[in-house]
Write an enzyme that holds these catalytic residues in place. Structure first.
Site, PDB file in Angstrom:
ATOM      1  N   LYS A   1       0.819  -1.212   0.000  1.00 25.09           N
ATOM      2  CA  LYS A   1       0.000   0.000   0.000  1.00 25.09           C
ATOM      3  C   LYS A   1       0.853   1.262   0.000  1.00 25.09           C
ATOM      4  O   LYS A   1       0.489   2.256  -0.621  1.00 25.09           O
ATOM      5  CB  LYS A   1      -0.915   0.022   1.233  1.00 25.09           C
ATOM      6  CG  LYS A   1      -2.102  -0.923   1.150  1.00 25.09           C
ATOM      7  CD  LYS A   1      -3.047  -0.654   2.319  1.00 25.09           C
ATOM      8  CE  LYS A   1      -3.992  -1.803   2.564  1.00 25.09           C
ATOM      9  NZ  LYS A   1      -4.621  -1.695   3.899  1.00 25.09           N
TER      10      LYS A   1
ATOM     11  N   LYS B   1      -7.446 -10.827  -7.030  1.00 20.54           N
ATOM     12  CA  LYS B   1      -8.423 -11.109  -6.002  1.00 20.54           C
ATOM     13  C   LYS B   1      -9.676 -10.267  -6.244  1.00 20.54           C
ATOM     14  O   LYS B   1      -9.575  -9.115  -6.648  1.00 20.54           O
ATOM     15  CB  LYS B   1      -7.805 -10.744  -4.644  1.00 20.54           C
ATOM     16  CG  LYS B   1      -8.711 -10.973  -3.462  1.00 20.54           C
ATOM     17  CD  LYS B   1      -8.020 -10.644  -2.149  1.00 20.54           C
ATOM     18  CE  LYS B   1      -9.059 -10.403  -1.066  1.00 20.54           C
ATOM     19  NZ  LYS B   1      -8.504 -10.269   0.273  1.00 20.54           N
TER      20      LYS B   1
ATOM     21  N   LYS C   1     -13.738  -4.744  -4.718  1.00 16.95           N
ATOM     22  CA  LYS C   1     -14.582  -3.659  -5.232  1.00 16.95           C
ATOM     23  C   LYS C   1     -13.759  -2.628  -5.998  1.00 16.95           C
ATOM     24  O   LYS C   1     -14.165  -2.157  -7.056  1.00 16.95           O
ATOM     25  CB  LYS C   1     -15.301  -3.000  -4.053  1.00 16.95           C
ATOM     26  CG  LYS C   1     -16.161  -1.831  -4.435  1.00 16.95           C
ATOM     27  CD  LYS C   1     -17.625  -2.108  -4.188  1.00 16.95           C
ATOM     28  CE  LYS C   1     -18.471  -0.935  -4.604  1.00 16.95           C
ATOM     29  NZ  LYS C   1     -19.354  -0.444  -3.560  1.00 16.95           N
TER      30      LYS C   1
END
Ligand code: TRP
Length: 340
Positions: free
Chosen positions: A120, A199, A202
């Site tokens: 991240k 994966k 959303k």
């Protein structure tokens, strides 16, 4: 550890999901369907982790709606407010308070070597501290209830190990307080998105929302990537590399799965027809969830009551832990006021 001899109390389980709206098929197969099953055997606490969500930098105006939609998904799939505590993280301030206190026993180096942090943090020029400290809050979520076990996907295993380290370090520094919770890793494995590549998530737009109508489910499933080598309808396909085939395994019985594999290899059924079967089976499985969600959306105050009640029950447990922790850490200053 906190399940003393002679105690018949059920083991406590905690898990949570970030609110990014209605749950999707990956959330369902990877997490929610297991959580539903665990409610018979464990004392369960299901959280919507909005304090974690702010580290993802979404639009604040959308966050409350996302929390509501995830709460509807939770209850619609069968998370049961009668048997479990269902609540929103930011309602119970003890999580963030305990996270601060855990800063005292968490090495920065441990946070920096978390795989998720490394991934991240690459997306930022200036990395927010919240991305680094994210797993401390996660440890607090779990330990504020002295949870025994945490059902999570493989990708969260490292965070649970860190939670165990934090528990151990806290206990060593301040006295035995926390159990070392076990990660319960699901069998479903990684659920790939409709791109068959990453994966299901959303933010990647590769999902099937669980509360969609059948025609909307079809619109999504229709776009699923299959065996890239099967270009024409009469090319034989390879089920073992096809994500649509993998999904059939979650929604069809053994006979159907075998039939799908045979017809694919023999090129006697095309990918579109194969996807139609999958889409129908998904729609069928999720039909009761759509019905329950419609009821809940028609009675939003019921959802609010469920979450308010859950927060009250969670807070009572969490405050008891914080009282103990503050005392162990010397944060009970009134003890220092001389009598007289
Ligand atoms: N980090 C988890 C995820 O992204 C969400 C989460 C936050 C969580 N707190 C938790 C999961 C506590 C389990 C237990 O999936």
């Amino acid at each position: 550890m906190n399940d003393g001899a002679g105690s018949s109390r059920k083991k406590r389980v905690f898990s949570g999901m970030q609110p990014s709206g209605e749950a999707h098929l990956g959330n369902y197969l990877g997490a929610l369907s297991r959580w539903v099953d665990m409610q018979d055997d464990f004392d369960c606490i299901w959280c919507i982790v909005d304090d974690h969500a702010i580290t993802a930098g979404g639009d604040p105006a959308e966050l409350p709606g996302h929390v509501f939609d995830l709460a509807v998904s939770y209850v619609a799939v069968g998370l049961d407010p009668e048997r479990a505590i269902i609540f929103v993280q930011s309602d119970v301030h003890q999580h963030t308070e305990l996270a601060w206190l855990f800063n005292a026993v968490t090495p920065v180096g441990d946070l920096e070597r978390m795989t998720q942090f490394k991934d991240k943090s690459q997306r930022f020029e200036s990395v927010p501290a919240g991305i680094l400290n994210y797993p401390i809050l996660q440890a607090a979520d779990i330990l504020v209830y002295k949870s025994d076990a945490v059902p999570v996907g493989e990708d969260q295993k490292q965070h649970i190990e860190l939670t165990r380290d934090i528990a151990r370090k806290f206990n060593a520094a301040y006295g035995d307080t926390f159990p070392e919770p076990e990660p319960l890793i699901g069998r479903a494995g990684r659920i790939l998105g409709l791109d068959g590549d990453a994966k299901m998530s959303k933010s990647l737009g590769n999902t099937v929302p669980i509360l969609s109508e059948p025609d909307e489910i079809w619109e999504r499933v229709r776009t699923a990537v299959t065996d890239p080598q099967r270009v024409r309808r009469d090319d034989p396909g390879r089920p073992e590399v096809c994500n649509v085939f993998a999904l059939h395994g979650h929604f069809g019985d053994a006979a159907l799965v075998e039939d799908v594999a045979t017809q694919c290899r023999a090129a006697t059924r095309g990918c579109v027809d194969c996807k139609r079967i999958l889409s129908e089976n998904i729609s069928k499985r999720f039909a009761p969830f759509r019905a329950r969600a419609a009821e809940l959306k028609a009675k939003p105050t019921l959802v609010r009551e469920i979450l308010d009640d859950g927060a009250n029950r969670a807070r009572a447990i969490a405050e008891e832990t914080l009282r103990e922790v503050r005392e162990r850490m010397g944060l009970d200053w009134r003890r220092g006021v001389p009598n007289g």
